[in-house]
Motif scaffolding. Structure first.
Motif, PDB file in Angstrom:
ATOM      1  N   HIS A 222      -6.693 -37.686  -8.676  1.00 21.28           N
ATOM      2  CA  HIS A 222      -6.730 -39.105  -8.302  1.00 21.28           C
ATOM      3  C   HIS A 222      -7.926 -39.805  -8.933  1.00 21.28           C
ATOM      4  N   SER A 246       6.331 -31.511 -12.064  1.00 19.56           N
ATOM      5  CA  SER A 246       7.181 -32.182 -11.080  1.00 19.56           C
ATOM      6  C   SER A 246       6.679 -31.918  -9.657  1.00 19.56           C
ATOM      7  N   SER A 249       3.654 -34.010  -9.046  1.00 18.50           N
ATOM      8  CA  SER A 249       3.989 -35.404  -8.742  1.00 18.50           C
ATOM      9  C   SER A 249       4.399 -35.571  -7.285  1.00 18.50           C
ATOM     10  N   VAL A 250       5.151 -34.611  -6.755  1.00 18.02           N
ATOM     11  CA  VAL A 250       5.566 -34.668  -5.350  1.00 18.02           C
ATOM     12  C   VAL A 250       4.353 -34.575  -4.434  1.00 18.02           C
ATOM     13  N   TYR A 252       1.224 -35.257  -5.156  1.00 25.07           N
ATOM     14  CA  TYR A 252       0.377 -36.445  -5.329  1.00 25.07           C
ATOM     15  C   TYR A 252       0.948 -37.628  -4.554  1.00 25.07           C
ATOM     16  N   LYS A 253       2.249 -37.817  -4.636  1.00 27.02           N
ATOM     17  CA  LYS A 253       2.870 -38.940  -3.926  1.00 27.02           C
ATOM     18  C   LYS A 253       2.734 -38.786  -2.418  1.00 27.02           C
ATOM     19  N   CYS A 254       2.878 -37.567  -1.909  1.00 27.49           N
ATOM     20  CA  CYS A 254       2.695 -37.328  -0.471  1.00 27.49           C
ATOM     21  C   CYS A 254       1.253 -37.657  -0.052  1.00 27.49           C
ATOM     22  N   CYS A 258       2.038 -42.958  -3.812  1.00 29.07           N
ATOM     23  CA  CYS A 258       2.744 -43.400  -5.022  1.00 29.07           C
ATOM     24  C   CYS A 258       2.707 -42.258  -6.023  1.00 29.07           C
ATOM     25  N   SER A 259       3.565 -42.322  -7.020  1.00 26.63           N
ATOM     26  CA  SER A 259       3.602 -41.257  -8.021  1.00 26.63           C
ATOM     27  C   SER A 259       2.367 -41.346  -8.921  1.00 26.63           C
ATOM     28  N   PRO A 260       1.941 -40.226  -9.519  1.00 26.18           N
ATOM     29  CA  PRO A 260       0.785 -40.297 -10.424  1.00 26.18           C
ATOM     30  C   PRO A 260       1.034 -41.192 -11.633  1.00 26.18           C
ATOM     31  N   SER A 261       2.270 -41.249 -12.122  1.00 26.80           N
ATOM     32  CA  SER A 261       2.558 -42.128 -13.270  1.00 26.80           C
ATOM     33  C   SER A 261       2.404 -43.594 -12.876  1.00 26.80           C
ATOM     34  N   SER A 262       2.831 -43.945 -11.654  1.00 31.35           N
ATOM     35  CA  SER A 262       2.653 -45.327 -11.180  1.00 31.35           C
ATOM     36  C   SER A 262       1.171 -45.642 -11.000  1.00 31.35           C
TER      37      SER A 262
END
Length: 281
Positions: A222, A246, A249-250, A252-254, A258-262
């Motif tokens: 982050h 993948s 990303s899950v 990180y979003k939790c 938000c997703s790491p790409s966002s």
């Protein structure tokens, strides 16, 4: 944020909601029991405390009670805590019952009451911006001005009075985020058996050593994303020992909502705006 009055309520949470609720009990009393942990939180009148909403927790409110509830998504709390302290959020936030009629809890209560008044009279155009500003102010007061279990992170960078072996294991984690780490590696750094280390982490952090290591790595990811220190989410994930981008990303979003790409796109957009403003000045 809501204010509610009770004729006597009992409820059981059926699912995890990933949010922390701050309850101000104005009259009567409230009790929250956790059957898994076998604990009971009692909040008397004129006191405030937090509860993390998770499956199996039972809420009981006495008749004729009155309370104010401030609900915070845990990803929001995590982001704000890490941005404010520079420390990873590796333990569930706990605000024990304290009085909000005086001392540390009063400022938070007054802020929320003022927010309630201002938001009720704001126009539909003003309300979103005003709500965001009040949320930021409330989080500042909650984290910086109230005696919660993560307050030590402001000073010494530790989270509660944990045993020395646990602190040694965490220091080893921080120094080796980019390297493969096993439970045996952590136990060796701590100077105890893997089983003893597992028990210490469960008791003092509420998670396994590997779970806490994951939190440290997510916090590092982050920070890198926010600071614009990465060009590729896949490369960032691999550099922090997440072998499956993948899955990273899950997770990180939790953790951050938000997703790491966002998050990376948002950080780049912020950087462009800041650079444009600097060029104009």
């Amino acid at each position: 944020m809501t204010v509610e009055h009770s004729v006597g309520i009992g409820a059981v949470a059926r699912r995890n909601t990933a949010r922390v609720s701050i309850y101000f009990v104005l009259a009567g009393a409230m009790g929250i029991s956790d059957r898994t942990a076998r604990t009971v939180l009692s909040i008397p009148a004129n006191h405030v405390a937090s509860a993390c909403e998770s499956s199996g927790k039972r809420l009981a409110i006495e008749p004729h009670s009155s309370w104010l509830a401030f609900h915070i998504p845990e990803p929001t709390l995590r982001r704000h805590f890490e941005d404010l302290t520079g420390r990873p959020y590796v333990q569930e936030f706990v605000l024990p019952p304290i009085s909000f009629r005086e001392g540390d809890g009063l400022g938070l209560y007054q802020t929320l009451r003022q927010a309630e008044e201002d938001l009720s009279s704001a126009s539909s155009e003003e309300r979103p911006r005003l709500a965001k500003a009040y949320q930021q102010l409330a989080l500042e007061k909650l984290i910086a001005k109230t005696p919660h279990n993560l307050a030590e992170a402001f000073g010494r960078g530790t989270l509660s009075d944990a045993p020395t072996p646990l602190l040694k294991a965490e220091a080893f984690m921080r120094e080796n985020l980019a390297n493969p780490i096993t439970i045996d590696d952590l136990a060796g750094a701590a100077g105890c058996s893997p089983r003893a280390l597992q028990r210490m982490f469960r008791s003092y952090r509420g998670d396994s050593p590997i779970g806490i290591l994951c939190s440290y790595r997510l916090a590092a990811a982050h920070g890198a994303i926010r600071a614009g220190r990465t060009a590729s989410i896949s490369d960032l994930a691999m550099s922090l020992q997440f072998s499956n981008p993948s899955r990273f990303s899950v997770l990180y979003k939790c953790a951050y909502g938000c997703s790491p790409s966002s998050a990376l796109r948002f950080a780049r957009d912020e950087g462009k705006i800041e650079n444009a403003q600097n060029d104009e000045s």
